[in-house]
Design an enzyme around this catalytic site. Sequence first.
Site, PDB file in Angstrom:
ATOM      1  N   ARG A   1     -29.690 -18.538 -27.555  1.00 51.14           N
ATOM      2  CA  ARG A   1     -28.175 -17.851 -27.602  1.00 51.14           C
ATOM      3  C   ARG A   1     -28.166 -16.912 -27.605  1.00 51.14           C
ATOM      4  O   ARG A   1     -27.760 -15.739 -26.116  1.00 51.14           O
ATOM      5  CB  ARG A   1     -27.457 -18.504 -28.109  1.00 51.14           C
ATOM      6  CG  ARG A   1     -27.076 -18.498 -29.622  1.00 51.14           C
ATOM      7  CD  ARG A   1     -25.986 -18.489 -29.707  1.00 51.14           C
ATOM      8  NE  ARG A   1     -25.670 -20.380 -29.803  1.00 51.14           N
ATOM      9  CZ  ARG A   1     -24.465 -21.067 -29.498  1.00 51.14           C
ATOM     10  NH1 ARG A   1     -23.607 -20.371 -29.515  1.00 51.14           N
ATOM     11  NH2 ARG A   1     -24.351 -22.218 -29.244  1.00 51.14           N
ATOM     12  N   THR A   2     -29.175 -15.748 -27.945  1.00 52.92           N
ATOM     13  CA  THR A   2     -28.635 -14.501 -27.651  1.00 52.92           C
ATOM     14  C   THR A   2     -29.341 -13.844 -26.846  1.00 52.92           C
ATOM     15  O   THR A   2     -29.278 -12.624 -26.496  1.00 52.92           O
ATOM     16  CB  THR A   2     -29.124 -13.720 -29.366  1.00 52.92           C
ATOM     17  OG1 THR A   2     -27.842 -13.959 -30.511  1.00 52.92           O
ATOM     18  CG2 THR A   2     -29.409 -12.080 -29.389  1.00 52.92           C
TER      19      THR A   2
ATOM     20  N   LYS B   1     -51.560 -13.929 -32.513  1.00 50.90           N
ATOM     21  CA  LYS B   1     -53.131 -13.581 -32.242  1.00 50.90           C
ATOM     22  C   LYS B   1     -53.486 -12.571 -32.996  1.00 50.90           C
ATOM     23  O   LYS B   1     -54.609 -11.697 -32.655  1.00 50.90           O
ATOM     24  CB  LYS B   1     -53.333 -13.173 -31.062  1.00 50.90           C
ATOM     25  CG  LYS B   1     -53.384 -14.013 -29.890  1.00 50.90           C
ATOM     26  CD  LYS B   1     -53.445 -14.061 -28.335  1.00 50.90           C
ATOM     27  CE  LYS B   1     -52.993 -14.682 -27.839  1.00 50.90           C
ATOM     28  NZ  LYS B   1     -52.400 -14.180 -25.718  1.00 50.90           N
TER      29      LYS B   1
ATOM     30  N   ARG C   1     -35.790  -8.426 -31.561  1.00 47.44           N
ATOM     31  CA  ARG C   1     -34.495  -9.557 -33.042  1.00 47.44           C
ATOM     32  C   ARG C   1     -36.247 -10.345 -33.643  1.00 47.44           C
ATOM     33  O   ARG C   1     -37.402 -10.420 -33.168  1.00 47.44           O
ATOM     34  CB  ARG C   1     -34.477 -11.835 -32.430  1.00 47.44           C
ATOM     35  CG  ARG C   1     -34.225 -12.235 -34.044  1.00 47.44           C
ATOM     36  CD  ARG C   1     -33.850 -13.224 -32.862  1.00 47.44           C
ATOM     37  NE  ARG C   1     -32.011 -12.616 -33.164  1.00 47.44           N
ATOM     38  CZ  ARG C   1     -31.467 -13.892 -32.851  1.00 47.44           C
ATOM     39  NH1 ARG C   1     -31.758 -15.277 -32.941  1.00 47.44           N
ATOM     40  NH2 ARG C   1     -29.848 -13.459 -32.761  1.00 47.44           N
TER      41      ARG C   1
ATOM     42  N   HIS D   1     -26.698  -7.463 -37.460  1.00 43.94           N
ATOM     43  CA  HIS D   1     -26.937  -8.867 -36.220  1.00 43.94           C
ATOM     44  C   HIS D   1     -25.598  -7.816 -35.333  1.00 43.94           C
ATOM     45  O   HIS D   1     -24.625  -8.607 -35.424  1.00 43.94           O
ATOM     46  CB  HIS D   1     -26.818 -10.116 -36.097  1.00 43.94           C
ATOM     47  CG  HIS D   1     -27.001 -10.767 -34.619  1.00 43.94           C
ATOM     48  ND1 HIS D   1     -27.049  -9.973 -33.924  1.00 43.94           N
ATOM     49  CD2 HIS D   1     -27.005 -12.091 -35.025  1.00 43.94           C
ATOM     50  CE1 HIS D   1     -27.304 -10.778 -32.468  1.00 43.94           C
ATOM     51  NE2 HIS D   1     -27.097 -12.334 -32.639  1.00 43.94           N
TER      52      HIS D   1
END
Lengths: 425, 331
Positions: free
Chosen positions: B58-59, B86, B108, B136
């Site tokens: 959602r964000t 990697k 994020r 947040h």
Amino acid sequence: MLLIRNGRVIDPATQTDALRDVRLDGDKIVEVAAPGQIQLDAHNGEIFDATGFIVAPGFIDLHAHLREPGQESSETIETGTKSAARGGFTAVCCMPNTKPVNDNASVTRFILDRAKASASVRVWPIGAASVGSKGEAIAEIAAMRDAGIVAVSDDGKPIATAKLTRQVMDYCLSLDLPVIEHSEDVSLAAGAVMREGVTSTRLGLPGMPAAAESVCVARDVQLAELTGARLHVAHLSAKASLEQVRSAKSRGLRVTCEVTPHHFTLIDEDVQYDSRYKMNPPLAARDDRKALIEGLADGTVDAIATDHAPHEPALKDVEFDRAPFGVLGFETALALALEQLVHAGRISLMRLVELFTTGPAKVLGMERKIWPGQPGDLTIFSFEQPWTYDVKQSPSKSRNSPFDGRQFKGGPVAAIVAGRMIHKK
Amino acid sequence: MTYRFRDLLALEPLNADELTFLLDQSKPFQEIQRHPLKKLATLRGKTIALAFFENSTRTRISFGTAASRLGADTMNLQAESSSLKKGESLLDTVHTLNAMKPDCLVMRHASSGAADFVARHLDIPVINAGDGTHEHPSQGLLDALTIRDRKGSLENLHITILGDISHSRVARSNIHLLAKFGCRFTLCGPAMWVPRELESIGPPGASIRRVFRIEEALEDADVILLLRVQTERLHEPALSAGDYILLYQLNAERLRLAKADAIVLHPGPMNRGIEITPEVADGAQSCVLEQVTNGIAVRMALLFLLTSGAVEEGNVAVAENQPKESTHASH
């Protein structure tokens, strides 16, 4: 031949605090006399004018990581001991958590051979207490002792179980070696990247409580009482741990402890997602720092040790929780002690010198003294000369110091090892 | 009034005026969500990098939609395709992204402080879209916008937060924002999810208390903020869902203990039947869908403020072009 003229000799062993000339010949101190008393025409070697400086017995660091063998991209015996010399240290005890672990005489001999070939200062290896420091079987401690270790430790972690700790203590009692403990309850500390408290809660970083250390110190002190062994608590950071050491000493147990400069200077509130502030044990609470300074002042703390723990930039310049624990320590230790303890009026210069010399020497069962016949190890430092620490100038291969750019009053000026001037500012 | 920082890394360093400014800037963008044609040309030619090193639906969609409604292009980096898998370091990854010349980085990451760390190394604005268990900030702003719309003001409300507050970046951002407006907080959950240190994380003088009984926590509440019980994440120690429901589930009967006009917020995604019952989730006091809509408005305002710089293109909101400092410089 080396003549140190007109310095203020501070020597805890002889309780000297006076202007003296000190003459060294070969690897020994040969003469200590009032200024001008030593015949200059008899001396045809180097003369160092120590006017205005303090001349102390050679500083000993009980706790450092030189990373060789195995992690030479972060430090080597050569680069680490150069950094130590710049910090005024003349002897460095190196922890066994190298790759491979220093848990047998051949690794001990390798370290001492490398030291002979490349070290600026004396290197005194500490052997692992258990094989691979894995906490399962006792290492070949007697063979390592004969090869040259000065103590045992599974540093980086505690000796895994109470039973093995007891066995190591019993064995080291019979071998007359101190057991250096990184006291930590690893289950309480699991996953933590800093000290638990308001700051860790605010930053959302997993924290370990002070009890992660003090619970293990309690175990270790009781086992020292049970066995009669010499226990030295490494990098002690919590007030509750210090109280246990104080009580152990008052009961006459052979328990000693060290405190690092970063723990008596910084606190958890200084952590700002900057991995240069990440080490283990982590920076503690305000009250802990206060207690450590009291312990340094009242004699409960035996030594200042750096826990010099270099990590190359590629390892350290990552997310805070993914960075390895550890900070550089050699070059700022004395200046931080002057700043936090002496200039702040908490301890005398004599006590400061003791914490860097006779204190750590006693932990290892050695002597440190400015006296004819003694080893020619001296540390010369200034009390007030201003300077700024620039980590980019360090001979260390790593740059992980929270003190980069800090302005100091007083610090190392010269280091003399076995009669030779190995560093001069 | 303007926004004085280059980045948005956390709400903690912002004062009440700055927070009010950000909320006010979101108002015109709320309006746009009601238009049949929602696309502006405000940020045409700008590129927003969306780097989600931790999974998010959602964000990520909300920021992506916000960027697109402003006319900006986006580049996406997602955890599954991340070069971190990697073995590339975070720093190398963001330097690579930066070399593609985005105008702003929205990121994020599972590590607390990761956005702060990246911002120290980049010269473009960084928006923290959630860092570990730290903050947040855009969620805190959208929650505040939702509360302000429903309550008329943010002043002096009683906010009750339920659940795993210790591991919640949403709770921290909400506390840091709402405490600046004199709100008082009751934090409620089992003690290991509500450590006593949380009572001290707010600004000086903030009223934050913890209680362990939900009945006590709900009494006199104006706003109830629920947090998702993260069933997929292992907690230390894990609490059984059954015990959580027994002790802390918000059901209609318990909701009646709060003020009659109390509102319920949830950052989503909800676990219906665990922290919230369906009738509460879908009831008149629930704001969960408004939160989602407001999320786009808030994120449009943030992207606009941080990337537009100059005012000339701005036809909805005004930002002055002046040297910006970074949020981490001030805390």
